[in-house]
Design a protein around this motif. Structure first.
Motif, PDB file in Angstrom:
ATOM      1  N   LEU A   2       0.627  -1.157  -0.215  1.00 57.75           N
ATOM      2  CA  LEU A   2       0.129  -0.094   0.092  1.00 57.75           C
ATOM      3  C   LEU A   2       0.675   1.563   0.056  1.00 57.75           C
ATOM      4  O   LEU A   2       0.321   2.291  -0.358  1.00 57.75           O
ATOM      5  CB  LEU A   2      -1.005  -0.112   1.712  1.00 57.75           C
ATOM      6  N   THR A  62      -4.555   6.141   6.247  1.00 56.36           N
ATOM      7  CA  THR A  62      -4.771   5.618   4.765  1.00 56.36           C
ATOM      8  C   THR A  62      -6.006   5.719   4.424  1.00 56.36           C
ATOM      9  O   THR A  62      -7.234   5.630   5.064  1.00 56.36           O
ATOM     10  CB  THR A  62      -4.447   4.181   4.065  1.00 56.36           C
ATOM     11  N   THR A 106     -10.518   5.599  -5.217  1.00 57.04           N
ATOM     12  CA  THR A 106     -10.271   4.881  -6.687  1.00 57.04           C
ATOM     13  C   THR A 106     -10.434   6.846  -7.878  1.00 57.04           C
ATOM     14  O   THR A 106     -11.208   7.147  -7.757  1.00 57.04           O
ATOM     15  CB  THR A 106     -11.602   4.456  -7.623  1.00 57.04           C
ATOM     16  N   SER A 144     -14.393   8.146  -3.160  1.00 53.58           N
ATOM     17  CA  SER A 144     -14.225   7.379  -2.312  1.00 53.58           C
ATOM     18  C   SER A 144     -15.151   7.260  -0.708  1.00 53.58           C
ATOM     19  O   SER A 144     -15.979   8.342  -0.687  1.00 53.58           O
ATOM     20  CB  SER A 144     -12.999   7.914  -1.541  1.00 53.58           C
ATOM     21  N   GLU A 170      -7.457   1.874  -7.661  1.00 54.46           N
ATOM     22  CA  GLU A 170      -7.199   2.179  -6.552  1.00 54.46           C
ATOM     23  C   GLU A 170      -5.958   2.407  -6.118  1.00 54.46           C
ATOM     24  O   GLU A 170      -5.112   1.506  -5.681  1.00 54.46           O
ATOM     25  CB  GLU A 170      -7.961   0.870  -5.834  1.00 54.46           C
ATOM     26  N   VAL A 171      -5.655   3.531  -4.850  1.00 59.57           N
ATOM     27  CA  VAL A 171      -4.617   4.422  -4.782  1.00 59.57           C
ATOM     28  C   VAL A 171      -4.857   4.488  -2.988  1.00 59.57           C
ATOM     29  O   VAL A 171      -6.091   5.204  -2.503  1.00 59.57           O
ATOM     30  CB  VAL A 171      -4.080   5.550  -5.516  1.00 59.57           C
ATOM     31  N   ALA A 172      -4.098   3.755  -2.545  1.00 64.20           N
ATOM     32  CA  ALA A 172      -4.280   3.643  -0.244  1.00 64.20           C
ATOM     33  C   ALA A 172      -2.963   5.322  -0.470  1.00 64.20           C
ATOM     34  O   ALA A 172      -2.182   5.280  -0.798  1.00 64.20           O
ATOM     35  CB  ALA A 172      -4.051   2.762   0.013  1.00 64.20           C
ATOM     36  N   THR A 190      -8.785   5.106   1.031  1.00 57.89           N
ATOM     37  CA  THR A 190      -8.640   4.776  -0.348  1.00 57.89           C
ATOM     38  C   THR A 190      -9.061   5.811  -1.474  1.00 57.89           C
ATOM     39  O   THR A 190     -11.051   6.372  -0.967  1.00 57.89           O
ATOM     40  CB  THR A 190      -8.851   3.137   0.102  1.00 57.89           C
ATOM     41  N   ALA A 244       1.131   3.182  -6.841  1.00 62.46           N
ATOM     42  CA  ALA A 244       0.432   2.494  -7.407  1.00 62.46           C
ATOM     43  C   ALA A 244       0.342   2.706  -8.814  1.00 62.46           C
ATOM     44  O   ALA A 244       1.097   3.497  -9.655  1.00 62.46           O
ATOM     45  CB  ALA A 244      -1.468   2.703  -7.529  1.00 62.46           C
TER      46      ALA A 244
END
Length: 152
Positions: free
Chosen positions: A15, A119, A123, A60, A133-135, A121, A19
């Motif tokens: 994570l 974090t 999209t 999100s 998808e990025v944390a 998350t 990404a």
């Protein structure tokens, strides 16, 4: 028990890294909140492909509304944040920075306060690359330096 710890450590490592989906690479992402109701996220989006792409949407569960925003000069030293419905172009072989004082992700109506070390998350939706998808780590301590770049 050891396997559980290893799995948790592996997940945290994955994570924290950039990404990547197809030709799009997301780097240096971080989020911060200005108050308990609103926050923002910043990152550098690299397009390693041979065709332009466009970030067209973001989602999100971290807030009631999440939008792509920019600052617009209204004159007399007044800047206004505006929703950018068309999104942001990411040139082929180039990058686009979402940075403080410029283009950014805006969270309105936070579901919970952004806390240091947590974090968020999200999209990201691109015209060509699709959804990524990025944390995003919350970093409330990061300071802005020259030319919109950030550092500790």
């Amino acid at each position: 028990m050891t396997l559980t710890r290893f799995s948790a450590a592996l997940a945290a490592t994955l994570l924290a890294g950039p990404a990547l989906a197809e030709d799009i690479l997301i780097e240096d992402a971080y989020a911060r909140a200005s108050n308990a109701r609103a926050g923002a996220a910043f990152m550098v989006i690299h397009n390693q492909g041979s065709a332009e792409d466009r970030l067209i949407d973001i989602r999100s569960d971290a807030a009631a509304r999440v939008e792509l925003h920019s600052h617009r000069d209204m004159g007399d030293g007044v800047m206004k944040m505006t929703h950018v419905e068309a999104g942001f172009a990411i040139p082929a072989g180039g990058s686009h920075a979402l940075a403080r004082g410029g283009d950014h992700v805006m969270f309105m109506g936070l579901a919970a306060p952004f806390e240091q070390g947590a974090t968020v998350t999200v999209t990201l939706t691109f015209e060509r690359a699709g959804e990524i998808e990025v944390a995003i780590p919350v970093d409330l301590e990061r300071q802005q330096t020259d030319h919109g770049k950030t550092g500790h």
